[in-house]
Scaffold this motif. Structure first.
Motif, PDB file in Angstrom:
ATOM      1  N   GLY A  26      35.762  60.313 -60.002  1.00  0.00           N
ATOM      2  CA  GLY A  26      35.152  59.416 -59.025  1.00  0.00           C
ATOM      3  C   GLY A  26      35.303  57.971 -59.419  1.00  0.00           C
ATOM      4  N   GLY A  27      35.100  57.116 -58.458  1.00  0.00           N
ATOM      5  CA  GLY A  27      35.149  55.692 -58.722  1.00  0.00           C
ATOM      6  C   GLY A  27      33.965  55.235 -59.548  1.00  0.00           C
ATOM      7  N   ASN A  28      33.982  53.985 -59.951  1.00  0.00           N
ATOM      8  CA  ASN A  28      32.860  53.429 -60.700  1.00  0.00           C
ATOM      9  C   ASN A  28      31.606  53.409 -59.827  1.00  0.00           C
ATOM     10  OD1 ASN A  28      34.404  52.832 -63.022  1.00  0.00           O
ATOM     11  ND2 ASN A  28      35.222  51.012 -62.009  1.00  0.00           N
ATOM     12  N   GLY A  29      30.473  53.765 -60.429  1.00  0.00           N
ATOM     13  CA  GLY A  29      29.208  53.707 -59.709  1.00  0.00           C
ATOM     14  C   GLY A  29      29.007  54.804 -58.689  1.00  0.00           C
ATOM     15  N   THR A  30      29.696  55.938 -58.841  1.00  0.00           N
ATOM     16  CA  THR A  30      29.532  57.045 -57.887  1.00  0.00           C
ATOM     17  C   THR A  30      28.573  58.115 -58.384  1.00  0.00           C
ATOM     18  OG1 THR A  30      31.547  58.060 -58.792  1.00  0.00           O
ATOM     19  CG2 THR A  30      31.773  56.711 -56.796  1.00  0.00           C
ATOM     20  N   GLY A  31      28.077  57.991 -59.621  1.00  0.00           N
ATOM     21  CA  GLY A  31      27.052  58.908 -60.114  1.00  0.00           C
ATOM     22  C   GLY A  31      27.538  59.999 -61.043  1.00  0.00           C
ATOM     23  N   LEU A 383      32.585  69.236 -70.579  1.00  0.00           N
ATOM     24  CA  LEU A 383      32.385  68.528 -69.310  1.00  0.00           C
ATOM     25  C   LEU A 383      32.884  67.102 -69.519  1.00  0.00           C
ATOM     26  CD1 LEU A 383      29.143  68.489 -67.103  1.00  0.00           C
ATOM     27  CD2 LEU A 383      30.609  66.497 -67.377  1.00  0.00           C
ATOM     28  N   ILE A 384      33.824  66.670 -68.676  1.00  0.00           N
ATOM     29  CA  ILE A 384      34.345  65.312 -68.805  1.00  0.00           C
ATOM     30  C   ILE A 384      34.161  64.548 -67.498  1.00  0.00           C
ATOM     31  CG2 ILE A 384      36.046  66.026 -70.509  1.00  0.00           C
ATOM     32  CD1 ILE A 384      38.204  65.621 -68.314  1.00  0.00           C
ATOM     33  N   THR A 385      34.026  63.240 -67.619  1.00  0.00           N
ATOM     34  CA  THR A 385      34.165  62.344 -66.474  1.00  0.00           C
ATOM     35  C   THR A 385      35.478  61.602 -66.661  1.00  0.00           C
ATOM     36  OG1 THR A 385      33.148  60.372 -67.469  1.00  0.00           O
ATOM     37  CG2 THR A 385      31.666  62.033 -66.506  1.00  0.00           C
ATOM     38  N   THR A 386      36.187  61.335 -65.589  1.00  0.00           N
ATOM     39  CA  THR A 386      37.498  60.718 -65.749  1.00  0.00           C
ATOM     40  C   THR A 386      37.926  59.944 -64.513  1.00  0.00           C
ATOM     41  OG1 THR A 386      39.823  61.124 -66.320  1.00  0.00           O
ATOM     42  CG2 THR A 386      38.740  62.773 -64.947  1.00  0.00           C
ATOM     43  N   HIS A 387      38.809  58.945 -64.747  1.00  0.00           N
ATOM     44  CA  HIS A 387      39.506  58.249 -63.679  1.00  0.00           C
ATOM     45  C   HIS A 387      41.007  58.513 -63.758  1.00  0.00           C
ATOM     46  CE1 HIS A 387      36.047  55.348 -64.547  1.00  0.00           C
ATOM     47  NE2 HIS A 387      35.780  55.816 -63.351  1.00  0.00           N
ATOM     48  N   PHE A 433      33.361  62.725 -56.908  1.00  0.00           N
ATOM     49  CA  PHE A 433      32.113  62.038 -56.575  1.00  0.00           C
ATOM     50  C   PHE A 433      32.437  60.859 -55.663  1.00  0.00           C
ATOM     51  CE2 PHE A 433      30.739  64.640 -59.917  1.00  0.00           C
ATOM     52  CZ  PHE A 433      29.352  64.605 -60.031  1.00  0.00           C
ATOM     53  N   GLU A 434      31.937  60.911 -54.453  1.00  0.00           N
ATOM     54  CA  GLU A 434      32.079  59.797 -53.514  1.00  0.00           C
ATOM     55  C   GLU A 434      31.150  60.030 -52.331  1.00  0.00           C
ATOM     56  OE1 GLU A 434      36.120  59.585 -52.132  1.00  0.00           O
ATOM     57  OE2 GLU A 434      35.988  61.434 -50.976  1.00  0.00           O
ATOM     58  N   ASP A 435      30.785  58.940 -51.654  1.00  0.00           N
ATOM     59  CA  ASP A 435      29.942  59.011 -50.449  1.00  0.00           C
ATOM     60  C   ASP A 435      28.619  59.731 -50.691  1.00  0.00           C
ATOM     61  OD1 ASP A 435      32.027  57.737 -49.046  1.00  0.00           O
ATOM     62  OD2 ASP A 435      32.963  59.666 -48.547  1.00  0.00           O
ATOM     63  N   GLY A 436      28.049  59.558 -51.889  1.00  0.00           N
ATOM     64  CA  GLY A 436      26.725  60.111 -52.167  1.00  0.00           C
ATOM     65  C   GLY A 436      26.693  61.594 -52.429  1.00  0.00           C
ATOM     66  N   THR A 437      27.841  62.201 -52.698  1.00  0.00           N
ATOM     67  CA  THR A 437      27.856  63.631 -52.976  1.00  0.00           C
ATOM     68  C   THR A 437      28.957  63.947 -53.967  1.00  0.00           C
ATOM     69  OG1 THR A 437      27.846  65.838 -51.955  1.00  0.00           O
ATOM     70  CG2 THR A 437      29.445  64.235 -51.105  1.00  0.00           C
ATOM     71  N   ALA A 438      29.072  65.222 -54.333  1.00  0.00           N
ATOM     72  CA  ALA A 438      30.148  65.700 -55.205  1.00  0.00           C
ATOM     73  C   ALA A 438      30.837  66.851 -54.497  1.00  0.00           C
ATOM     74  CB  ALA A 438      29.594  66.148 -56.551  1.00  0.00           C
ATOM     75  N   LYS A 439      32.130  66.702 -54.254  1.00  0.00           N
ATOM     76  CA  LYS A 439      32.891  67.691 -53.495  1.00  0.00           C
ATOM     77  C   LYS A 439      33.771  68.520 -54.416  1.00  0.00           C
ATOM     78  CE  LYS A 439      33.199  64.292 -49.754  1.00  0.00           C
ATOM     79  NZ  LYS A 439      34.120  63.415 -48.981  1.00  0.00           N
ATOM     80  N   ASN A 440      33.748  69.822 -54.218  1.00  0.00           N
ATOM     81  CA  ASN A 440      34.643  70.707 -54.957  1.00  0.00           C
ATOM     82  C   ASN A 440      36.065  70.495 -54.443  1.00  0.00           C
ATOM     83  OD1 ASN A 440      36.007  72.752 -56.231  1.00  0.00           O
ATOM     84  ND2 ASN A 440      34.943  74.417 -55.189  1.00  0.00           N
ATOM     85  N   ILE A 441      36.968  70.024 -55.287  1.00  0.00           N
ATOM     86  CA  ILE A 441      38.326  69.709 -54.827  1.00  0.00           C
ATOM     87  C   ILE A 441      39.382  70.575 -55.512  1.00  0.00           C
ATOM     88  CG2 ILE A 441      37.795  67.340 -54.164  1.00  0.00           C
ATOM     89  CD1 ILE A 441      38.978  66.425 -56.844  1.00  0.00           C
ATOM     90  N   LEU A 442      38.937  71.653 -56.178  1.00  0.00           N
ATOM     91  CA  LEU A 442      39.874  72.605 -56.757  1.00  0.00           C
ATOM     92  C   LEU A 442      40.075  73.751 -55.771  1.00  0.00           C
ATOM     93  CD1 LEU A 442      41.636  73.733 -58.994  1.00  0.00           C
ATOM     94  CD2 LEU A 442      39.560  74.613 -60.112  1.00  0.00           C
ATOM     95  N   HIS A 443      41.254  73.816 -55.179  1.00  0.00           N
ATOM     96  CA  HIS A 443      41.543  74.829 -54.167  1.00  0.00           C
ATOM     97  C   HIS A 443      41.920  76.166 -54.805  1.00  0.00           C
ATOM     98  CE1 HIS A 443      41.605  72.104 -50.595  1.00  0.00           C
ATOM     99  NE2 HIS A 443      41.809  71.210 -51.548  1.00  0.00           N
ATOM    100  N   ILE A 448      44.574  70.468 -56.921  1.00  0.00           N
ATOM    101  CA  ILE A 448      43.421  69.572 -57.000  1.00  0.00           C
ATOM    102  C   ILE A 448      43.651  68.449 -55.998  1.00  0.00           C
ATOM    103  CG2 ILE A 448      42.067  68.029 -58.470  1.00  0.00           C
ATOM    104  CD1 ILE A 448      42.929  69.721 -60.862  1.00  0.00           C
ATOM    105  N   ASP A 449      42.837  68.421 -54.968  1.00  0.00           N
ATOM    106  CA  ASP A 449      43.026  67.477 -53.862  1.00  0.00           C
ATOM    107  C   ASP A 449      41.997  66.361 -53.976  1.00  0.00           C
ATOM    108  OD1 ASP A 449      43.602  66.185 -51.527  1.00  0.00           O
ATOM    109  OD2 ASP A 449      42.638  67.661 -50.222  1.00  0.00           O
ATOM    110  N   TRP A 450      42.389  65.290 -54.657  1.00  0.00           N
ATOM    111  CA  TRP A 450      41.429  64.191 -54.806  1.00  0.00           C
ATOM    112  C   TRP A 450      41.748  63.036 -53.879  1.00  0.00           C
ATOM    113  CZ3 TRP A 450      42.058  61.143 -59.980  1.00  0.00           C
ATOM    114  CH2 TRP A 450      43.385  61.176 -60.420  1.00  0.00           C
ATOM    115  N   GLY A 451      42.498  63.309 -52.842  1.00  0.00           N
ATOM    116  CA  GLY A 451      42.655  62.420 -51.696  1.00  0.00           C
ATOM    117  C   GLY A 451      43.043  61.010 -52.060  1.00  0.00           C
ATOM    118  N   THR A 452      42.413  60.052 -51.397  1.00  0.00           N
ATOM    119  CA  THR A 452      42.768  58.639 -51.561  1.00  0.00           C
ATOM    120  C   THR A 452      42.501  58.135 -52.976  1.00  0.00           C
ATOM    121  OG1 THR A 452      40.574  57.989 -50.792  1.00  0.00           O
ATOM    122  CG2 THR A 452      42.324  58.127 -49.151  1.00  0.00           C
TER     123      THR A 452
END
Length: 465
Positions: A26-31, A383-387, A433-443, A448-452
């Motif tokens: 997720g981007g910075n500040g997404t939780g 468990l990792i957080t990453t950009h 993590f974006e738009d106030g939620t966490a989306k499962n993006i592992l199909h 792994i579809d992390w879109g934009t």
């Protein structure tokens, strides 16, 4: 282990399934970091100790009749047996959700923030898929430490706690070790604390044996603790070189890393050898520390005992030793992980690593992705957080490789050339993590579809035709 989260900082509502390898993108500040740290505070010793005190003070929502009855039986008979599997079957999910219900009371301090209101925060655990593994961990817990007490120095008595490997029950009993003396009763309040602390510890450690946090600040923490200057009490304030008192405003994850580095200084390797007798997997962890040094760091990380003060040094070659203060940022970044594996790691521990790609060349980011998968295959949880697009994209490669029957034929395509890095998809979860939620993006197909979020490189490459 499925978890529902609501009203946690930027997270309005999210559902997460913790797997042996869990990735937060997720981007910075997404939780994503706050979510990881909050889970650590609930599932680790920080939350357990605060819940224990709240339970003793009768400030929790739940009470456990099995515990209350056991205390009464012990005070009358001098011994008691508690079946921990019975306790877990009835109260396991109730217990961890009761701990999480109190998290709002400590999370400000844990995250080192006074400006955020966590009173509406909710974290709820669904343990349906995780119960059998947790029950097995309860059975495999060992506890045999005695507690000594006496009455007016006349006779010395011992309270024994006995929990054997593979057994579902824990026993408490008193014996006198003074010839001709009578058994002395242990004060009820004292035994209550001992019993409750032991049960809560075993239940908590059945989720994860221990939780280690490697925060982004680790590159600054290690040089400080590898020098002759060491903080004796990391909870206290400390003075700067001019004698001015500086209030500690560090978060608990940073303090936690500091305290663990201190523990490494004090721990003799003979203790590690004793741990290997109980947990043979530790030998594999020590071997993984060597792989990290040889294949990624290109040098050794050692605790030097030649002088009066111990010091952590980096040795890139036989004749060169460097202090951490002058070592590269990559060495400072990964040295704590080397030390952890060599001196501390035990099976079923959870490592929370904030941005493992930090300060690493893209090639090293790919290598650390393979290495983290190897840790999971060796019985640790991560468990990792990453950009990093390198980490995310290469994780897809590792899951695809795990599906091949002839894995040996593939290993030369990978940076560390080890089939142990190939990780089954069912052991991985990935959330955006974006738009106030966490989306499962592992199909289901492993994509792994992390879109934009993952398309920044494409965007900037097309700024000019």
């Amino acid at each position: 282990m499925k978890i529902e989260i609501a009203n946690l900082g930027f997270i309005q509502k999210a559902e997460i399934d913790l797997k042996p390898l869990t990735v937060f993108i997720g981007g910075n500040g997404t939780g994503k970091t706050w979510t990881a740290y909050t889970l650590a505070s609930i599932l680790g010793e920080y939350g357990r100790e605060r819940y224990l005190q709240a339970y003793l003070d009768k400030k929790t929502q739940q009470r456990y009749p099995i515990i209350d009855n056991a205390i009464e039986e012990f005070l009358q008979e001098g011994n008691v047996r508690i079946n921990l599997i019975d306790f877990a079957e009835e109260f396991l999910e109730t217990y961890i959700n009761d701990v999480s219900a109190l998290a709002y009371t400590w999370i400000n301090k844990f995250l080192a923030t006074e400006r955020v209101d966590f009173k509406k925060m909710k974290v709820n655990f669904d343990l349906l898929d995780a119960k059998q593994e947790i029950f097995n961990n309860i059975k495999n817990h060992i506890s045999t430490l005695p507690f000594y007490f006496s009455s007016q120095n006349i006779s010395k008595n011992t309270l024994y706690k006995l929990k054997e490997l593979g057994e579902p029950s824990i026993y408490f009993y008193i014996v006198s070790i003074s010839e001709g003396s009578i058994l002395k009763k242990l004060p009820g309040k004292v035994f209550e604390r001992i019993l409750i602390q032991e049960i809560f510890t075993i239940i908590n450690e059945a989720f994860y044996s221990f939780i280690y946090i490697f925060p982004t600040e680790r590159t600054g923490v290690l040089p400080f603790f590898s020098s002759a200057i060491k903080i004796q009490d990391y909870e206290d304030d400390f003075d700067d070189e001019n004698g001015i008192n500086i209030p500690r405003i560090l978060s608990s994850p940073v303090k936690h890393l500091q305290s663990k580095l201190q523990e490494i200084y004090r721990k003799p390797f003979s203790d590690r050898e004793e741990e290997i007798q109980i947990h043979p997997q530790i030998s594999e962890y020590i071997g993984l520390a060597e792989i990290l040094e040889n294949d990624i760091l290109g040098g050794k990380v050692n605790i030097d005992n030649s002088d009066f003060d111990q010091e952590i040094l980096y040795q890139p070659s036989e004749n060169i030793k460097l202090e951490m203060t002058v070592s590269s940022s990559m060495v400072k970044e990964l040295a704590p992980l080397v030390l952890y594996l060599r001196h501390l790691a035990l099976p079923n521990e959870l490592l929370i690593i904030d941005e493992p790609e930090m300060n690493l060349h893209p090639a090293a980011q790919v290598e650390i992705t393979e290495f983290l998968a190897m840790l999971v295959q060796a019985g640790l949880k991560v468990l990792i957080t990453t950009h990093s697009p390198y980490i995310v994209d290469h994780l897809s490669n590792l899951m695809k490789a795990a599906k091949y029957e002839d894995k040996e034929s593939l290993k030369e395509r990978f940076y560390l050339e080890r089939t142990e890095a190939f990780i089954p998809q069912e052991e991985v979860s990935v959330y955006l993590f974006e738009d106030g939620t966490a989306k499962n993006i592992l199909h289901e197909d492993g994509r792994i579809d992390w879109g934009t979020f993952g398309n920044v490189s494409d965007d900037i490459s097309h700024i000019f035709p």
